[in-house]
Motif scaffolding. Structure first.
Motif, PDB file in Angstrom:
ATOM      1  N   THR A  30     -48.835  47.946 -19.937  1.00  0.00           N
ATOM      2  CA  THR A  30     -47.860  48.608 -20.805  1.00  0.00           C
ATOM      3  C   THR A  30     -48.056  48.194 -22.262  1.00  0.00           C
ATOM      4  OG1 THR A  30     -46.270  48.734 -18.977  1.00  0.00           O
ATOM      5  CG2 THR A  30     -45.388  48.970 -21.207  1.00  0.00           C
ATOM      6  N   ILE A  36     -45.936  56.051 -21.408  1.00  0.00           N
ATOM      7  CA  ILE A  36     -44.886  56.488 -20.482  1.00  0.00           C
ATOM      8  C   ILE A  36     -45.322  56.224 -19.040  1.00  0.00           C
ATOM      9  CG2 ILE A  36     -43.687  58.539 -19.588  1.00  0.00           C
ATOM     10  CD1 ILE A  36     -43.778  59.535 -22.603  1.00  0.00           C
ATOM     11  N   TYR A  37     -46.564  56.529 -18.719  1.00  0.00           N
ATOM     12  CA  TYR A  37     -47.097  56.298 -17.376  1.00  0.00           C
ATOM     13  C   TYR A  37     -47.026  54.813 -17.015  1.00  0.00           C
ATOM     14  CZ  TYR A  37     -50.406  56.291 -13.499  1.00  0.00           C
ATOM     15  OH  TYR A  37     -50.990  56.113 -12.272  1.00  0.00           O
ATOM     16  N   GLU A  38     -47.489  53.970 -17.912  1.00  0.00           N
ATOM     17  CA  GLU A  38     -47.506  52.525 -17.638  1.00  0.00           C
ATOM     18  C   GLU A  38     -46.101  51.941 -17.607  1.00  0.00           C
ATOM     19  OE1 GLU A  38     -49.938  51.038 -16.424  1.00  0.00           O
ATOM     20  OE2 GLU A  38     -51.590  52.346 -16.968  1.00  0.00           O
ATOM     21  N   ALA A  90     -43.476  53.520 -16.574  1.00  0.00           N
ATOM     22  CA  ALA A  90     -42.955  53.899 -15.252  1.00  0.00           C
ATOM     23  C   ALA A  90     -43.446  52.920 -14.188  1.00  0.00           C
ATOM     24  CB  ALA A  90     -43.361  55.329 -14.907  1.00  0.00           C
ATOM     25  N   ASP A  91     -44.715  52.545 -14.251  1.00  0.00           N
ATOM     26  CA  ASP A  91     -45.236  51.541 -13.316  1.00  0.00           C
ATOM     27  C   ASP A  91     -44.518  50.208 -13.473  1.00  0.00           C
ATOM     28  OD1 ASP A  91     -47.090  53.252 -12.183  1.00  0.00           O
ATOM     29  OD2 ASP A  91     -48.828  52.363 -13.182  1.00  0.00           O
ATOM     30  N   GLU A 144     -48.796  45.059 -14.678  1.00  0.00           N
ATOM     31  CA  GLU A 144     -48.166  46.259 -15.249  1.00  0.00           C
ATOM     32  C   GLU A 144     -47.632  45.989 -16.650  1.00  0.00           C
ATOM     33  OE1 GLU A 144     -48.780  48.999 -13.972  1.00  0.00           O
ATOM     34  OE2 GLU A 144     -49.335  48.369 -11.952  1.00  0.00           O
ATOM     35  N   GLU A 180     -48.374  59.408 -23.923  1.00  0.00           N
ATOM     36  CA  GLU A 180     -48.513  59.775 -22.513  1.00  0.00           C
ATOM     37  C   GLU A 180     -48.855  58.576 -21.624  1.00  0.00           C
ATOM     38  OE1 GLU A 180     -51.318  62.714 -19.882  1.00  0.00           O
ATOM     39  OE2 GLU A 180     -50.705  63.400 -21.874  1.00  0.00           O
ATOM     40  N   GLU A 181     -49.848  57.803 -21.987  1.00  0.00           N
ATOM     41  CA  GLU A 181     -50.250  56.647 -21.180  1.00  0.00           C
ATOM     42  C   GLU A 181     -49.169  55.563 -21.215  1.00  0.00           C
ATOM     43  OE1 GLU A 181     -52.816  54.736 -18.499  1.00  0.00           O
ATOM     44  OE2 GLU A 181     -52.843  56.791 -19.239  1.00  0.00           O
TER      45      GLU A 181
END
Length: 116
Positions: free
Chosen positions: A54, A71-73, A75-76, A50, A68-69
């Motif tokens: 990130t 933020i997604y990564e 969060a992971d 992760e 966007e990606e």
């Protein structure tokens, strides 16, 4: 506390509660339980993945201007960090307390106090 802060801390606290509940679930029924069952090395491996994702997403965001990606990564990454803390007997509240402790301290002074 404003609404967005309250919502954020509400989601955070709910997540911490769910992580502790899932820790005790069947590994066949819960991703979090399966990580705990596989042990520290698997959790660290996942956290490393992760982290790498990130970093790549940050590079891509810098080039594209789209976060966007990232933020997604992120969060992971945070999620798996919380799993790690849980596995080792702590939780995200310890991180919040540490950030609170550092809040009014200059980052340069805080770093110097660690001798790094």
């Amino acid at each position: 506390m404003n609404d967005s802060t309250g919502e954020t801390s509400g989601v955070f606290n709910a997540l911490l509660k769910v992580l502790e509940e899932r820790k005790l679930s069947s590994p066949e029924d819960s991703y979090v339980a399966s990580l705990h069952a596989k042990g520290l090395n698997k959790i660290l491996e996942k956290l490393g993945e992760e982290c790498t994702e990130t970093i790549i997403a940050a590079k891509d965001a810098a080039a594209s201007g789209n976060n966007e990606e990232l933020i997604y990564e992120t969060a992971d990454l945070w999620f798996h960090s919380l799993v790690l803390l849980s596995h080792l007997g702590s939780d995200g509240n310890a991180i919040v307390k540490e950030l609170e402790r550092r809040f009014d301290i200059s980052g340069l002074k805080e770093k110097a106090s660690r001798g790094n």
